[in-house]
Scaffold this motif. Structure first.
Motif, short mmCIF file in Angstrom:
data_model
loop_
_atom_site.label_atom_id
_atom_site.label_comp_id
_atom_site.label_asym_id
_atom_site.label_seq_id
_atom_site.Cartn_x
_atom_site.Cartn_y
_atom_site.Cartn_z
N PRO A 178 0.79 -1.52 -0.37
CA PRO A 178 -0.16 0.37 0.09
C PRO A 178 0.65 1.12 0.06
CG PRO A 178 -0.55 -1.62 1.59
CD PRO A 178 0.69 -1.85 1.20
N GLY A 179 -0.30 2.32 -1.12
CA GLY A 179 1.88 3.80 -0.39
C GLY A 179 2.22 3.52 -2.20
N THR A 180 2.70 2.90 -2.86
CA THR A 180 3.36 2.88 -3.52
C THR A 180 2.87 3.31 -5.11
OG1 THR A 180 4.42 0.53 -3.11
CG2 THR A 180 5.49 1.53 -4.90
N THR A 181 1.64 2.23 -5.35
CA THR A 181 1.66 2.84 -6.79
C THR A 181 -0.39 3.64 -6.58
OG1 THR A 181 2.39 1.50 -8.14
CG2 THR A 181 0.29 2.00 -9.45
N PHE A 182 -1.13 2.69 -5.38
CA PHE A 182 -2.15 3.22 -5.06
C PHE A 182 -2.18 3.00 -3.35
CE2 PHE A 182 -3.41 1.01 -8.89
CZ PHE A 182 -3.70 1.34 -9.74
N GLU A 183 -3.31 3.80 -2.81
CA GLU A 183 -3.47 3.88 -1.48
C GLU A 183 -2.98 2.22 -0.67
OE1 GLU A 183 -7.05 5.15 1.37
OE2 GLU A 183 -6.20 7.07 0.29
N GLU A 184 -3.91 1.46 -1.83
CA GLU A 184 -3.75 -0.05 -1.20
C GLU A 184 -3.13 -0.77 -1.86
OE1 GLU A 184 -8.34 1.40 -1.96
OE2 GLU A 184 -6.23 1.65 -3.30
N ALA A 185 -3.36 -2.41 -1.68
CA ALA A 185 -1.54 -3.24 -2.46
C ALA A 185 -2.12 -3.11 -3.91
CB ALA A 185 -1.72 -4.14 -1.49
N SER A 186 -1.23 -3.12 -4.26
CA SER A 186 -1.62 -3.35 -6.23
C SER A 186 -0.41 -4.41 -6.53
CB SER A 186 -1.48 -2.08 -7.04
OG SER A 186 -0.36 -1.40 -6.28
N ILE A 187 -1.25 -5.24 -8.12
CA ILE A 187 -0.39 -6.24 -8.66
C ILE A 187 -0.19 -5.65 -9.83
CG2 ILE A 187 -0.68 -9.10 -9.15
CD1 ILE A 187 -3.10 -9.47 -7.84
N GLY A 188 1.23 -5.66 -10.27
CA GLY A 188 1.95 -5.29 -11.50
C GLY A 188 2.27 -6.53 -12.48
N ARG A 189 2.50 -6.34 -13.42
CA ARG A 189 3.99 -6.53 -14.38
C ARG A 189 3.26 -8.56 -14.26
NH1 ARG A 189 9.03 -6.07 -12.21
NH2 ARG A 189 9.00 -3.51 -12.56
N ILE A 190 2.57 -9.02 -14.84
CA ILE A 190 1.71 -9.90 -14.64
C ILE A 190 2.04 -10.84 -16.30
CG2 ILE A 190 -0.29 -11.57 -14.85
CD1 ILE A 190 -0.25 -10.38 -12.28
N ILE A 191 2.57 -11.80 -16.02
CA ILE A 191 3.83 -12.13 -17.17
C ILE A 191 3.37 -13.32 -16.92
CG2 ILE A 191 5.62 -12.66 -18.72
CD1 ILE A 191 6.75 -10.28 -16.74
N ALA A 192 2.80 -14.77 -18.02
CA ALA A 192 3.06 -15.60 -18.34
C ALA A 192 2.93 -15.98 -19.80
CB ALA A 192 1.29 -16.22 -18.52
N LYS A 193 4.74 -16.90 -20.04
CA LYS A 193 5.16 -16.96 -21.06
C LYS A 193 4.29 -18.15 -22.05
CE LYS A 193 9.92 -17.64 -20.38
NZ LYS A 193 11.47 -18.45 -20.56
N LYS A 194 3.33 -18.25 -21.75
CA LYS A 194 2.48 -19.52 -22.42
C LYS A 194 0.80 -18.82 -21.70
CE LYS A 194 5.11 -23.31 -22.54
NZ LYS A 194 5.40 -24.60 -21.43
N ARG A 195 0.11 -18.77 -23.36
CA ARG A 195 -1.09 -18.22 -22.63
C ARG A 195 -2.57 -19.55 -23.07
NH1 ARG A 195 -0.75 -12.34 -25.61
NH2 ARG A 195 0.18 -11.54 -23.77
N ARG A 196 -3.28 -19.07 -22.32
CA ARG A 196 -4.88 -20.04 -22.31
C ARG A 196 -4.44 -21.05 -22.06
NH1 ARG A 196 -8.47 -16.31 -22.90
NH2 ARG A 196 -7.82 -14.72 -24.97
N CYS A 197 -3.22 -21.48 -20.90
CA CYS A 197 -3.28 -22.59 -20.19
C CYS A 197 -2.95 -22.85 -18.88
CB CYS A 197 -2.35 -23.09 -20.92
SG CYS A 197 -0.50 -22.09 -19.94
#
Length: 142
Positions: A62-81
């Protein structure tokens, strides 16, 4: 800095994965830099198999990007699995455990909105451009 071999190996795999992703971003003409100062405050999680890191997420306090905790930079090498769903669920779990998060925000790329809805995020904004890519603000509330 003193690290044991396991931590050094994990850190090296992480930076290699991020470096490879940055190169992919350059190829895709994506203008943003993935590694930033928020990395120092974040928890970094990944799913790994014998071929290396397959999915990654960054959880910000909290307080880094938003007042709340946040998740970012979601990366998956393969999609739809299922990798995306799995890493997002782990990121939510980490935010709850490490930051006692009851509310988590994410700026989701519009094409992936359905993925986040499946795990409980709700759209909170109209579409907007972030680095030339359509996004929406989404929120998870326990």
């Amino acid at each position: 800095v003193a690290l044991n071999l396991d931590k050094i190996a994990a850190k090296n795999r992480y930076w290699q994965f991020i470096n490879d992703n940055n190169k992919q971003g350059e190829t895709n003409k994506c203008p943003y830099q993935e590694v930033d100062d928020a990395d120092k405050e974040a928890y970094h999680i990944w799913l790994e198999d014998e071929e290396g890191i397959q999915a990654y997420a960054r959880i910000l306090p909290p307080g880094t990007t938003f007042e709340e905790a946040s998740i970012g930079r979601i990366i998956a090498k393969k999609r739809r699995c299922g990798l995306g769903t799995q890493i997002v669920k782990e990121a939510i779990k980490t935010a709850k455990e490490e930051f006692n998060a009851k509310t988590i925000k994410i700026e989701a790329q519009v094409y992936a909105k359905e993925l986040y809805e499946k795990v409980g995020f709700v759209q909170k904004s109209e579409s907007f451009l972030e680095d030339g890519i359509p996004h929406v603000l989404m929120q998870y509330t326990e």
